[in-house]
Design a protein around this motif. Structure first.
Motif, PDB file in Angstrom:
ATOM      1  N   VAL A   7       0.868  -1.175   0.000  1.00  0.00           N
ATOM      2  CA  VAL A   7       0.000   0.000   0.000  1.00  0.00           C
ATOM      3  C   VAL A   7       0.906   1.228   0.000  1.00  0.00           C
ATOM      4  CG1 VAL A   7      -1.723   1.313   1.281  1.00  0.00           C
ATOM      5  CG2 VAL A   7      -1.865  -1.190   1.189  1.00  0.00           C
ATOM      6  N   ALA A   8       0.740   2.089  -0.999  1.00  0.00           N
ATOM      7  CA  ALA A   8       1.579   3.278  -1.127  1.00  0.00           C
ATOM      8  C   ALA A   8       0.706   4.469  -1.511  1.00  0.00           C
ATOM      9  CB  ALA A   8       2.669   3.057  -2.172  1.00  0.00           C
ATOM     10  N   ILE A   9       0.696   5.483  -0.684  1.00  0.00           N
ATOM     11  CA  ILE A   9      -0.087   6.697  -0.914  1.00  0.00           C
ATOM     12  C   ILE A   9       0.854   7.890  -0.803  1.00  0.00           C
ATOM     13  CG2 ILE A   9      -2.055   8.090  -0.135  1.00  0.00           C
ATOM     14  CD1 ILE A   9      -3.112   5.533   1.238  1.00  0.00           C
ATOM     15  N   PHE A  10       0.795   8.799  -1.752  1.00  0.00           N
ATOM     16  CA  PHE A  10       1.589  10.019  -1.636  1.00  0.00           C
ATOM     17  C   PHE A  10       0.782  11.197  -2.155  1.00  0.00           C
ATOM     18  CE2 PHE A  10       2.595   8.755  -5.987  1.00  0.00           C
ATOM     19  CZ  PHE A  10       2.587   9.973  -6.674  1.00  0.00           C
ATOM     20  N   ALA A  11       1.187  12.397  -1.742  1.00  0.00           N
ATOM     21  CA  ALA A  11       0.451  13.601  -2.127  1.00  0.00           C
ATOM     22  C   ALA A  11       1.393  14.798  -2.140  1.00  0.00           C
ATOM     23  CB  ALA A  11      -0.707  13.859  -1.159  1.00  0.00           C
ATOM     24  N   VAL A  12       1.021  15.798  -2.920  1.00  0.00           N
ATOM     25  CA  VAL A  12       1.639  17.122  -2.883  1.00  0.00           C
ATOM     26  C   VAL A  12       0.515  18.126  -2.668  1.00  0.00           C
ATOM     27  CG1 VAL A  12       3.636  16.535  -4.297  1.00  0.00           C
ATOM     28  CG2 VAL A  12       1.535  17.310  -5.410  1.00  0.00           C
ATOM     29  N   ASP A  13       0.799  19.213  -1.948  1.00  0.00           N
ATOM     30  CA  ASP A  13      -0.262  20.186  -1.687  1.00  0.00           C
ATOM     31  C   ASP A  13       0.292  21.589  -1.493  1.00  0.00           C
ATOM     32  OD1 ASP A  13       0.852  19.913   0.850  1.00  0.00           O
ATOM     33  OD2 ASP A  13      -0.965  19.168   1.814  1.00  0.00           O
ATOM     34  N   ALA A  14      -0.600  22.559  -1.491  1.00  0.00           N
ATOM     35  CA  ALA A  14      -0.252  23.962  -1.269  1.00  0.00           C
ATOM     36  C   ALA A  14      -1.375  24.616  -0.478  1.00  0.00           C
ATOM     37  CB  ALA A  14      -0.042  24.693  -2.589  1.00  0.00           C
ATOM     38  N   PHE A  15      -0.995  25.487   0.455  1.00  0.00           N
ATOM     39  CA  PHE A  15      -1.950  26.165   1.328  1.00  0.00           C
ATOM     40  C   PHE A  15      -1.611  27.644   1.380  1.00  0.00           C
ATOM     41  CE2 PHE A  15      -2.927  27.605   5.753  1.00  0.00           C
ATOM     42  CZ  PHE A  15      -4.316  27.560   5.663  1.00  0.00           C
TER      43      PHE A  15
END
Length: 414
Positions: free
Chosen positions: A288-296
């Protein structure tokens, strides 16, 4: 001990902690119990509650379209005897309604449980290590979201990507390391994986139900040697004002109280976390592999009291081949964003904030997409400490008919 009990009863007269104002002009900090003259030894107490009234039109004829629930009822305390040691305890319940409440508050339906319990040790001024049932999560800002100050009615559900699969309500038992290097913040963790998952209780002896199906039941089926640990991390760079990382809970909206622009990236990795069941009922593990990029971005606009809050993330979810569970945990990808505008108002106490949100997901198991559109508004009477939220949400999943729901929330946070 008698002195401490007396202080608890007299806590309304104690010096406040102004760092927890949460946009309120009159809150003045809340309950912080000083245990010495300087205030370096203390106990901090926080409590909050959220009540929902919800309307759904697309329900069977024998089901009420309007329902009431207690969305959250929580209490959190933390304390230090000096700057090097901290203990945090967080307990409460979620989503108590007419279907799951207990006749006498006990038994299988009793919902009061620990959300967090951890011990922390400082490693100098900017770094710390801790252990316990903790919320120092990976993946994204929304997987570390505080429930005290969300801008939208609730968190984007798919961003809490592991609830009930490997953890206890988004909290793992494990060891974490967190800290800052200038404007760069990090949190990493090694965690134990739970055996009692949302996929537990499956009947492996029924090939018609299970052959070719991927299940998130890795540790239960494989044993702790192969699937007992998972790994997580989140890293963000703060271009403008520095946010606190004293606690793990990320702020949803500062209501113009800060000027923040952060970009981040994170991951969650669980080797052999899922299993696929073969024709002969043998099991093959899948990572199981989950990744994310984000900006706030959150900042005041001019001098008139207006402000903007904006957030965007891309998240890639791999729970195993064509994994799907409850239209929430699904292998595929997700784009999510929201934006809100704090309307100028000369009244320092009452503020209004309309907002909108959008979630687009690609789902491997159905070879189709899902969308969720939301529009709502917050009415703040004392910042996040007293507010009403009204939200309309429209959910479209694959080729199913769209579902709509209207929710009114009342919240008080002390």
């Amino acid at each position: 001990m008698k002195k401490l009990i007396l202080l608890l009863f007299l806590s309304g007269f104690l010096l406040p902690d102004l760092s927890f104002s949460q946009g309120s002009p009159d809150y003045n900090g809340g309950i912080k119990i000083k245990l010495d003259e300087e205030g370096s030894k203390y106990i901090r107490v926080i409590s909050w509650g959220q009540f929902w009234a919800q309307y759904r039109d697309e329900v069977p004829d024998d089901v009420s379209k309007t329902n009431f629930s207690i969305r959250r009822a929580r209490m959190l305390t933390y304390s230090q005897i000096n700057k090097d040691f901290l203990i945090l305890t967080h307990f409460g319940l979620n989503s108590l309604n007419g279907d799951n409440q207990s006749p006498i508050g006990t038994g299988d339906r009793s919902q009061l449980f620990f959300h967090d319990f951890w011990l922390q040790y400082s490693l100098g001024k900017d770094h710390a290590v801790g252990a316990g049932l903790h919320y120092w999560n990976g993946i994204s800002r929304l997987n570390n979201q505080s429930t005290l100050n969300m801008m939208t009615l609730d968190n984007n559900r798919q961003s809490w990507a592991t609830i009930g699969l490997s953890d206890q309500f988004a909290r793992h038992i494990g060891v974490y390391l967190k800290g800052t290097f200038g404007k760069f913040q990090y949190r990493v963790a090694i965690n134990e994986t739970g055996t009692n998952t949302l996929d537990s209780g499956i009947d492996l002896a029924d090939p018609d139900l299970n052959t070719g199906v991927t299940r998130y039941a890795g540790r239960e089926l494989f044993g702790s040697k192969d699937a007992g640990k998972n790994f997580a991390g989140y890293f963000d760079y703060h271009f403008l004002d520095q946010e606190s990382n004293f606690l793990p809970y990320k702020v949803g909206s500062y209501l113009g109280g800060k000027k923040v622009f952060n970009v981040g990236a994170g991951f969650f990795y669980h080797p052999d976390g899922s299993v696929i069941i073969n024709d002969d009922l043998s099991l093959d593990g899948q990572d199981v592999a989950i990744f994310a990029v984000d900006a706030f971005y959150d900042a005041p606009l001019g001098e008139n009291g207006s402000a903007i809050t904006a957030y965007a993330t891309y998240q890639n979810n791999d729970y195993g081949d064509d994994f799907t569970l409850g239209q929430t945990y699904e292998t595929g990808s997700m784009l999510y964003g929201h934006v809100g505008y704090l309307i100028p108002n000369t009244d320092k106490k009452i503020k209004f904030q309309p907002y909108t949100s959008f979630n687009y997901r690609s789902i491997d198991a159905i070879d189709d997409n899902a969308t969720t559109f939301g529009v709502g508004a917050n009415a703040y009477f004392s910042g996040h400490h007293s507010k009403l939220t009204l939200e309309y949400q429209n959910i479209k999943y694959g080729d199913n008919d769209a579902q709509s729901v209207v929710t009114l929330q009342a919240m008080i946070y002390l």
